[in-house]
Design a protein around this motif. Structure first.
Motif, PDB file in Angstrom:
ATOM      1  N   LEU A 299       9.287   5.066   8.884  1.00  0.00           N
ATOM      2  CA  LEU A 299      10.221   3.936   8.889  1.00  0.00           C
ATOM      3  C   LEU A 299      10.541   3.488  10.310  1.00  0.00           C
ATOM      4  N   GLY A 300      10.558   4.438  11.225  1.00  0.00           N
ATOM      5  CA  GLY A 300      10.907   4.115  12.601  1.00  0.00           C
ATOM      6  C   GLY A 300       9.913   3.201  13.290  1.00  0.00           C
ATOM      7  N   VAL A 301       8.671   3.159  12.800  1.00  0.00           N
ATOM      8  CA  VAL A 301       7.656   2.306  13.434  1.00  0.00           C
ATOM      9  C   VAL A 301       7.167   1.196  12.508  1.00  0.00           C
ATOM     10  N   HIS A 302       7.631   1.191  11.264  1.00  0.00           N
ATOM     11  CA  HIS A 302       7.178   0.190  10.300  1.00  0.00           C
ATOM     12  C   HIS A 302       7.694  -1.190  10.681  1.00  0.00           C
ATOM     13  N   ARG A 303       6.794  -2.180  10.669  1.00  0.00           N
ATOM     14  CA  ARG A 303       7.177  -3.568  10.926  1.00  0.00           C
ATOM     15  C   ARG A 303       7.506  -4.243   9.601  1.00  0.00           C
ATOM     16  N   GLY A 304       8.660  -4.886   9.547  1.00  0.00           N
ATOM     17  CA  GLY A 304       9.073  -5.502   8.299  1.00  0.00           C
ATOM     18  C   GLY A 304       9.728  -4.479   7.388  1.00  0.00           C
ATOM     19  N   ARG A 305       9.830  -4.841   6.128  1.00  0.00           N
ATOM     20  CA  ARG A 305      10.578  -4.033   5.172  1.00  0.00           C
ATOM     21  C   ARG A 305       9.662  -3.081   4.422  1.00  0.00           C
ATOM     22  N   ALA A 306       9.934  -1.790   4.511  1.00  0.00           N
ATOM     23  CA  ALA A 306       9.144  -0.776   3.816  1.00  0.00           C
ATOM     24  C   ALA A 306       9.789  -0.428   2.477  1.00  0.00           C
ATOM     25  N   ILE A 307       9.074   0.380   1.698  1.00  0.00           N
ATOM     26  CA  ILE A 307       9.593   0.945   0.456  1.00  0.00           C
ATOM     27  C   ILE A 307       9.477   2.460   0.557  1.00  0.00           C
TER      28      ILE A 307
ATOM     29  N   ILE B 236       1.686  12.244  12.194  1.00  0.00           N
ATOM     30  CA  ILE B 236       0.604  11.628  11.421  1.00  0.00           C
ATOM     31  C   ILE B 236       1.102  10.374  10.711  1.00  0.00           C
ATOM     32  N   MET B 237       2.298  10.453  10.118  1.00  0.00           N
ATOM     33  CA  MET B 237       2.842   9.287   9.422  1.00  0.00           C
ATOM     34  C   MET B 237       3.061   8.130  10.392  1.00  0.00           C
ATOM     35  N   LYS B 238       3.579   8.421  11.571  1.00  0.00           N
ATOM     36  CA  LYS B 238       3.752   7.368  12.580  1.00  0.00           C
ATOM     37  C   LYS B 238       2.421   6.695  12.893  1.00  0.00           C
ATOM     38  N   GLU B 239       1.398   7.518  13.128  1.00  0.00           N
ATOM     39  CA  GLU B 239       0.091   6.976  13.497  1.00  0.00           C
ATOM     40  C   GLU B 239      -0.511   6.161  12.360  1.00  0.00           C
TER      41      GLU B 239
ATOM     42  N   LEU C  63       0.836  -1.199   0.000  1.00  0.00           N
ATOM     43  CA  LEU C  63       0.000   0.000   0.000  1.00  0.00           C
ATOM     44  C   LEU C  63       0.867   1.245   0.000  1.00  0.00           C
ATOM     45  N   ASP C  64       0.539   2.174  -0.888  1.00  0.00           N
ATOM     46  CA  ASP C  64       1.204   3.468  -0.891  1.00  0.00           C
ATOM     47  C   ASP C  64       0.535   4.353   0.156  1.00  0.00           C
ATOM     48  N   VAL C  65       1.344   5.025   0.967  1.00  0.00           N
ATOM     49  CA  VAL C  65       0.835   5.957   1.976  1.00  0.00           C
ATOM     50  C   VAL C  65       1.480   7.306   1.691  1.00  0.00           C
ATOM     51  N   ASN C  66       0.691   8.205   1.117  1.00  0.00           N
ATOM     52  CA  ASN C  66       1.213   9.487   0.646  1.00  0.00           C
ATOM     53  C   ASN C  66       0.463  10.612   1.349  1.00  0.00           C
ATOM     54  N   ILE C  67       1.146  11.297   2.278  1.00  0.00           N
ATOM     55  CA  ILE C  67       0.483  12.399   2.985  1.00  0.00           C
ATOM     56  C   ILE C  67       0.999  13.754   2.523  1.00  0.00           C
ATOM     57  N   GLY C  68       1.799  13.766   1.446  1.00  0.00           N
ATOM     58  CA  GLY C  68       2.224  15.028   0.860  1.00  0.00           C
ATOM     59  C   GLY C  68       3.202  15.791   1.740  1.00  0.00           C
ATOM     60  N   PRO C  69       3.715  16.921   1.234  1.00  0.00           N
ATOM     61  CA  PRO C  69       4.734  17.669   1.966  1.00  0.00           C
ATOM     62  C   PRO C  69       4.196  18.745   2.897  1.00  0.00           C
ATOM     63  N   ASP C  70       2.910  19.068   2.799  1.00  0.00           N
ATOM     64  CA  ASP C  70       2.431  20.312   3.407  1.00  0.00           C
ATOM     65  C   ASP C  70       1.554  20.144   4.639  1.00  0.00           C
TER      66      ASP C  70
ATOM     67  N   GLY D 100       6.333  11.398   1.310  1.00  0.00           N
ATOM     68  CA  GLY D 100       6.144  12.664   2.009  1.00  0.00           C
ATOM     69  C   GLY D 100       7.489  13.353   2.093  1.00  0.00           C
ATOM     70  N   THR D 101       7.675  14.207   3.077  1.00  0.00           N
ATOM     71  CA  THR D 101       8.987  14.813   3.275  1.00  0.00           C
ATOM     72  C   THR D 101       9.936  13.763   3.857  1.00  0.00           C
ATOM     73  N   PRO D 102      11.257  13.977   3.745  1.00  0.00           N
ATOM     74  CA  PRO D 102      12.189  13.027   4.365  1.00  0.00           C
ATOM     75  C   PRO D 102      11.922  12.821   5.855  1.00  0.00           C
ATOM     76  N   GLY D 103      11.542  13.891   6.563  1.00  0.00           N
ATOM     77  CA  GLY D 103      11.239  13.745   7.985  1.00  0.00           C
ATOM     78  C   GLY D 103      10.034  12.859   8.235  1.00  0.00           C
ATOM     79  N   MET D 104       8.998  13.017   7.423  1.00  0.00           N
ATOM     80  CA  MET D 104       7.809  12.168   7.551  1.00  0.00           C
ATOM     81  C   MET D 104       8.152  10.712   7.263  1.00  0.00           C
ATOM     82  N   ILE D 105       8.915  10.504   6.202  1.00  0.00           N
ATOM     83  CA  ILE D 105       9.284   9.140   5.827  1.00  0.00           C
ATOM     84  C   ILE D 105      10.127   8.492   6.917  1.00  0.00           C
TER      85      ILE D 105
END
Length: 260
Positions: free
Chosen positions: A87-95, A58-61, A44-51, A78-83
């Motif tokens: 990644l910090g809470v993603h289980r398994g391998r993300a893209i 929000i990305m963590k949640e 699944l793509d999760v795209n919350i944009g830069p703004d 999203g922004t590098p910070g959002m990504i």
């Protein structure tokens, strides 16, 4: 061949996702995640944009609540910070989605990919606008592949995206993307190719959009496409995806599919 189907519906540009985030009621997004996976999405793509305000939290949640309900990897955009937060809470391998020719963004995202052992989607986009031609797109892809190698990212973990434009803006969009997919396969052995499929039909409505998307998918898979971010809730598109997988696999025991 096993083309990867990535669901596109969790995108802040859609009203249901934006309103869900703003209201802090994430249940509509959870429903979208479940529906997409039940319809055949393998990621699944999760795209919350830069703004969006508070994007990192929000990305963590979102990553947390989606992964509580579906067992597929997520593509984070999203922004590098959002990504990084995701990644910090993603289980398994993300893209990581959205690695472009912008040197600063490329460097930060590829560093994160190396740090978190994530795959990447490298888009043939310069710092501004679109690539002027196939050669510029290939040059951007080369920069991404070379920098990824310096970060220890294997070619098999790289999806290269020629960036499919809309037919209404560029009637040669599909021809150009098809040629670029072939060129990427020849130039960067071991990497994979991907498109955002629904881009081709922007501006169209209803069944016309579905027909164009499914037709484009068949053409692109014939050129060697390995993955697509698409609408898995579109039955015609998903039937096309299943059929091209079957045809490209060359299986002989297809009675259940053929008679279904």
């Amino acid at each position: 061949m096993n083309m990867l189907v990535i669901g596109e519906k969790i995108n802040v540009l859609t009203n249901i996702v934006y309103e869900s985030i703003v209201s802090k009621d994430l249940s509509p997004i959870v429903s979208l995640a479940i529906q997409q996976v039940e319809s055949g999405a393998e990621a699944l793509d999760v795209n919350i944009g830069p703004d969006i305000a508070g994007g990192e939290q929000i990305m963590k949640e979102l990553v947390g609540v989606i992964q509580q309900n579906v067992a597929v990897p997520l593509c984070l955009n999203g922004t590098p910070g959002m990504i990084e937060a995701g990644l910090g809470v993603h289980r398994g391998r993300a893209i990581i989605n959205g690695v472009t020719g912008d040197r600063e963004r490329m460097g930060r995202l590829l560093f994160l990919a190396g740090e978190f052992n994530a795959g990447i989607i490298g888009m043939a986009l310069p710092e501004r606008g679109y690539a002027s031609d196939v050669n510029e797109g290939c040059s951007i892809a080369m920069d991404i592949v070379e920098e990824a190698a310096r970060q220890g990212i294997m070619p098999s973990d790289i999806y290269l995206d020629p960036v499919l434009a809309s037919f209404s803006m560029n009637p040669a969009a599909l021809t150009g993307a098809t040629g670029t997919v072939r060129l990427f396969k020849e130039t960067f052995p071991g990497t994979k190719t991907l498109v955002g499929l629904s881009n081709i039909s922007q501006g169209l409505k209803g069944q016309n959009r579905s027909i164009m998307n499914s037709s484009a998918l068949g053409v692109l898979v014939g050129a060697g496409l390995d993955a697509a971010i698409l609408n898995p809730l579109d039955r015609l598109v998903m039937e096309t995806a299943k059929t091209v997988k079957l045809l490209c696999a060359g299986g002989i025991y297809c009675d259940a599919y053929l008679c279904g």
